[in-house]
Design a protein around this motif. Structure first.
Motif, PDB file in Angstrom:
ATOM      1  N   TRP A  62      37.669  -9.019 -35.460  1.00 58.31           N
ATOM      2  CA  TRP A  62      38.329  -8.042 -34.594  1.00 58.31           C
ATOM      3  C   TRP A  62      39.734  -8.462 -34.197  1.00 58.31           C
ATOM      4  O   TRP A  62      40.590  -7.618 -33.925  1.00 58.31           O
ATOM      5  CB  TRP A  62      37.488  -7.778 -33.349  1.00 58.31           C
ATOM      6  N   ARG A  63      40.004  -9.769 -34.174  1.00 59.12           N
ATOM      7  CA  ARG A  63      41.307 -10.239 -33.708  1.00 59.12           C
ATOM      8  C   ARG A  63      42.444  -9.900 -34.673  1.00 59.12           C
ATOM      9  O   ARG A  63      43.620 -10.095 -34.350  1.00 59.12           O
ATOM     10  CB  ARG A  63      41.271 -11.736 -33.416  1.00 59.12           C
ATOM     11  N   SER A  64      42.104  -9.392 -35.867  1.00 55.53           N
ATOM     12  CA  SER A  64      43.153  -8.946 -36.781  1.00 55.53           C
ATOM     13  C   SER A  64      43.732  -7.587 -36.373  1.00 55.53           C
ATOM     14  O   SER A  64      44.802  -7.195 -36.836  1.00 55.53           O
ATOM     15  CB  SER A  64      42.602  -8.847 -38.201  1.00 55.53           C
ATOM     16  N   GLU A 116      50.750 -13.684 -26.577  1.00 55.59           N
ATOM     17  CA  GLU A 116      51.410 -13.521 -27.869  1.00 55.59           C
ATOM     18  C   GLU A 116      51.242 -14.731 -28.776  1.00 55.59           C
ATOM     19  O   GLU A 116      51.139 -14.595 -30.002  1.00 55.59           O
ATOM     20  CB  GLU A 116      52.896 -13.227 -27.649  1.00 55.59           C
ATOM     21  N   GLU A 117      51.192 -15.917 -28.186  1.00 58.31           N
ATOM     22  CA  GLU A 117      51.032 -17.131 -28.988  1.00 58.31           C
ATOM     23  C   GLU A 117      49.690 -17.136 -29.715  1.00 58.31           C
ATOM     24  O   GLU A 117      49.612 -17.451 -30.916  1.00 58.31           O
ATOM     25  CB  GLU A 117      51.155 -18.365 -28.094  1.00 58.31           C
ATOM     26  N   ASP A 118      48.623 -16.780 -28.987  1.00 57.41           N
ATOM     27  CA  ASP A 118      47.301 -16.709 -29.615  1.00 57.41           C
ATOM     28  C   ASP A 118      47.271 -15.654 -30.709  1.00 57.41           C
ATOM     29  O   ASP A 118      46.745 -15.881 -31.803  1.00 57.41           O
ATOM     30  CB  ASP A 118      46.234 -16.401 -28.571  1.00 57.41           C
ATOM     31  N   VAL A 119      47.823 -14.479 -30.407  1.00 52.20           N
ATOM     32  CA  VAL A 119      47.797 -13.382 -31.377  1.00 52.20           C
ATOM     33  C   VAL A 119      48.520 -13.778 -32.657  1.00 52.20           C
ATOM     34  O   VAL A 119      48.027 -13.535 -33.767  1.00 52.20           O
ATOM     35  CB  VAL A 119      48.430 -12.117 -30.759  1.00 52.20           C
ATOM     36  N   LEU A 160      46.892 -13.991 -36.486  1.00 47.77           N
ATOM     37  CA  LEU A 160      47.414 -13.250 -37.623  1.00 47.77           C
ATOM     38  C   LEU A 160      47.815 -14.186 -38.758  1.00 47.77           C
ATOM     39  O   LEU A 160      47.654 -13.855 -39.946  1.00 47.77           O
ATOM     40  CB  LEU A 160      48.615 -12.404 -37.193  1.00 47.77           C
ATOM     41  N   ASN A 161      48.292 -15.371 -38.417  1.00 47.13           N
ATOM     42  CA  ASN A 161      48.673 -16.339 -39.447  1.00 47.13           C
ATOM     43  C   ASN A 161      47.462 -16.922 -40.162  1.00 47.13           C
ATOM     44  O   ASN A 161      47.546 -17.294 -41.349  1.00 47.13           O
ATOM     45  CB  ASN A 161      49.492 -17.466 -38.834  1.00 47.13           C
TER      46      ASN A 161
END
Length: 246
Positions: A225-227, A235-238, A242-243
């Motif tokens: 789900w985190r995609s 923002e750092e976690d997101v 994504l990386n």
């Protein structure tokens, strides 16, 4: 702002810019961080002989809504929030940015990571271990006694990013691994492997969760789900998610 009807122990430590609404009770050895809100009729630091430490710490910027009860003996990180009539028992370690819905309860000797979200009427049984970024939807029930009533309690373990949909029942000692998805109303009697979709009563693994698609757009993968879902996360976690997600 502290309401004149609130009862606050002289042994409690209240941070700056804290709001304590009418008819709250703040017991001995409670530490409330800066910028917290304590809703009316809440009881904070309720004594119990089961507590291993005579202290309750609530991190800054937390919101405890009305009629909630937090026992002595727990450590709670910053930005904790509850709904109404929530409870947290003794000897619990709770990370930052955790949400606990109305009428939900965390029993004693539990550990919960950061950013875990528990909706209304969720029960976290004693000795549960829950990771970070976990979703527990309404009426999820984590049990701990294989032969009730007994003293042989076996807590449930839920790893990071797992999703448990509404009304899921998890039996004692079960481990739900990272990125697993449990369908609504499932009964979980055995461990669920990483990244699997589990459904049914009795439940079973039905597929890899990453083949599931969003109901409103079949072109988008629903899991992990985190995609696709980032609201409320830093923002750092997101960017790290994504990386790392292929």
């Amino acid at each position: 702002m502290i309401h004149q009807t609130a009862i606050i122990s002289s042994k409690a430590k209240i941070g700056r810019n804290v709001t304590i609404e009418p008819y709250c009770i703040i017991h001995d050895n409670v530490e409330i961080g800066d910028n917290c809100f304590i809703g009316s009729f809440s009881e904070i630091g309720l004594p119990t002989p089961l507590a291993q430490t005579n202290k309750l710490v609530i991190g800054g910027n937390s919101t405890i809504r009305s009629h909630s009860v937090l026992y002595i003996g727990s450590m709670i990180g910053e930005c904790f929030s509850t709904g109404h009539y929530a409870s947290v028992r003794e000897n619990s370690e709770i990370g930052k940015n955790v949400q606990l819905g109305s009428r939900s309860d965390i029993q004693g000797d539990c550990s919960i990571g950061d950013y875990t979200k528990m909706h209304a009427d969720v029960h976290i049984g004693k000795y549960s271990k829950i990771g970070s970024y976990v979703w527990l939807f309404p009426e999820v029930l984590l049990t701990n006694d294989p032969t009730p009533p007994s003293e042989n309690l076996q807590g449930v373990t839920i790893e990071d990013f797992a999703v448990l949909a509404a009304k899921v029942l998890v039996l004692p000692g079960v481990t739900i691994y990272k990125d697993a998805v449990i369908a609504a109303s499932s009964v979980v009697k055995s461990d669920v492997p990483e990244g699997k979709m589990f459904s049914g009563n009795p439940g079973k693994v039905v597929c890899n969760a990453n083949i599931l698609r969003c109901a409103d757009n079949p072109k988008i993968k629903a899991y992990p789900w985190r995609s696709r879902f980032h609201r409320g996360y830093n923002e750092e976690d997101v960017q790290q998610w994504l990386n790392n997600i292929k």
